[in-house]
Design a protein around this motif. Structure first.
Motif, short mmCIF file in Angstrom:
data_model
loop_
_atom_site.label_atom_id
_atom_site.label_comp_id
_atom_site.label_asym_id
_atom_site.label_seq_id
_atom_site.Cartn_x
_atom_site.Cartn_y
_atom_site.Cartn_z
N UNK A 1 0.93 -1.17 0.33
CA UNK A 1 0.15 0.22 -0.08
C UNK A 1 0.95 1.15 0.05
N UNK A 2 1.82 1.32 0.80
CA UNK A 2 2.87 2.38 1.05
C UNK A 2 3.38 2.45 -0.34
N UNK A 3 3.80 1.68 -1.13
CA UNK A 3 4.60 1.62 -2.35
C UNK A 3 3.56 1.81 -3.74
N UNK A 4 2.44 1.52 -3.53
CA UNK A 4 1.36 1.52 -4.73
C UNK A 4 1.82 0.37 -5.31
N UNK A 5 2.08 -0.82 -5.11
CA UNK A 5 2.37 -2.06 -5.75
C UNK A 5 1.72 -3.21 -5.39
N UNK A 6 1.59 -4.21 -6.11
CA UNK A 6 0.82 -5.57 -5.96
C UNK A 6 1.75 -6.24 -4.68
N UNK A 7 0.82 -6.70 -3.68
CA UNK A 7 1.66 -7.48 -2.47
C UNK A 7 2.40 -8.58 -3.12
N UNK A 8 1.95 -9.09 -4.12
CA UNK A 8 3.03 -10.35 -4.70
C UNK A 8 4.45 -9.90 -5.07
N UNK A 9 4.51 -8.45 -5.21
CA UNK A 9 5.93 -7.84 -5.59
C UNK A 9 6.85 -7.72 -4.51
N UNK A 10 6.18 -7.85 -3.33
CA UNK A 10 7.04 -7.36 -1.97
C UNK A 10 7.40 -8.54 -1.37
#
Ligand SMILES: Cc1ncc(COP(=O)(O)O)c(C=O)c1O
Length: 374
Positions: free
Chosen positions: A72-81
């Motif tokens: 959410x912080x990075x505005x990306x998909x959780x699967x990318x973290x």
């Protein structure tokens, strides 16, 4: 003959990364955030441990809830973290996923690691453990990237037996131990011109260089060979051992195969989530205070006779004394006064250098007194 014959030969040349514990009143040698958390935050964290933790249960295998918060912080998909036990573990996962243990697995493969030097020691250490070849590129006299030398290093290496270029390149920005912030343009050009190399932009210290993050700086989606790596260690939570990276989903999937399940403890996951979701403003204040104190630290160190203080963009300052003897004498004087700093005099290209992490007001008062101007 003994079991020793089976030890990885590469371990012989390595030493253990070890920092003896210390109770010195001013520990300004480890690049931590020295500012203490206010009592109400400590109380809230204690409450989480008391009330919410199920000590008898495993944590989530991949820290799903924390990954969602970070996504959410990075505005990306959780699967990318992908989270790690500190970014040290993420470094190791990246090198494992991007190296070949047996050349026969992919003929002509076996891409190397490129790092500018001096830089964070764990990149080369982890590569050596895994047997990944390392090509080091000395920084120039201003601790800026040597772009032509970087380009040569990123291409195929003569005599390596591999026709491929570098598999991976770590770029800490700001860099440790120099505190330098190398050119954004040069880094962007390298990422664009070497699409077959994974570039890991290590933003361990970017909180201390506001506006300088690479994350979110791309027009459109980031290139697929770009990885954002970060850690909570330098922003007040070193004890938790939580680091992470944001990568293209294909690379994140590969890292997840390498990653041990349950690699970050539930205590760390829960406490990190609590800080990030409820106390991000307090964390920002600790960072802001540290940036303010960095100014005072630079002034204090600049008053040491013949000291050269390099521009500081992280939560530490690199200083060069005219000789190694002078650097060691400064370190000894400060240690006697209860102020620990990092000796870098044996690091190639850093003869006469020490690194001093930013401290609290009290730490800086102690340092000032020890320098004879309190
Ligand atoms: C540039 C850089 N990256 C990564 C790390 C590792 O941090 P951690 O494993 O605590 O997340 C450090 C620690 O000093 C560092 O200086």
């Amino acid at each position: 003959m003994s079991w020793r014959q089976h030890l990885r030969a590469s371990l012989d040349a390595l030493s253990v990364y070890d920092v003896p514990p210390s109770t010195a009143p001013s520990r300004m040698h480890a690049n931590e955030c020295a500012e203490p958390w206010p009592a109400e935050v400590r109380e809230a964290l204690a409450e989480v441990v008391r009330g919410e933790l199920e000590f008898n249960r495993y944590p989530d295998t991949s820290g799903r809830t924390l990954r969602h918060v970070l996504a959410q912080r990075h505005g990306c998909e959780p699967r990318q973290v992908v989270i790690g036990n500190g970014s040290d573990e993420v470094i190791s996962m990246l090198l494992t996923a991007l190296s070949q243990t047996k050349p026969s697995e992919q003929p002509g493969a076996g891409g190397h690691l490129v790092i500018p030097t001096p830089t964070f020691v764990m990149y080369a250490h982890c590569a050596a453990v895994l047997g990944v070849p390392v090509v080091e590129v000395p920084l120039d006299a201003r601790f800026e990237l040597d772009e032509p030398a970087m380009r040569a290093a990123l291409g195929p290496q003569e005599g390596s037996g591999s026709e491929r270029g570098a598999a991976i390149c770590f770029l800490a920005r700001p860099n440790n131990p120099t505190s330098s912030l190398w050119s954004r343009q040069v880094v962007q050009d390298l990422i664009a011109d070497f699409p077959d190399t994974v570039f890991v932009i290590d933003e361990a210290y970017t909180a201390y260089a506001p506006g300088e993050s690479f994350w979110g700086a791309w027009e459109g989606p980031p290139p697929d060979n770009y990885v954002h790596m970060a850690t909570l260690s330098k922003v007040g939570l070193a004890a938790l051992r939580v680091g992470y990276c944001v990568a293209h989903p294909d690379l994140a999937l590969a890292l997840d195969k390498v990653r041990h399940p349950y690699n970050v403890s539930q205590t760390s996951i829960a406490l990190a989530e609590t800080v990030l979701t409820r106390f991000a403003d307090v964390q920002d204040q600790l960072v802001a205070k540290t940036i303010a104190n960095r100014g005072r630290l630079v002034t204090l160190l600049g008053s040491v006779p013949e000291a050269e203080v390099f521009p500081a963009h992280a939560n530490f300052v690199l200083v060069r004394l005219p000789s190694t003897a002078r650097a060691l004498a400064l370190r000894a004087t400060l240690a006697e006064a209860g102020v620990l700093i990092k000796d870098l005099t044996k690091t190639p290209a850093l003869a006469g250098c020490v690194r001093v992490s930013v401290g609290t007001d009290g730490d800086l008062d102690r340092l000032e007194a020890a320098l004879g101007r309190g």
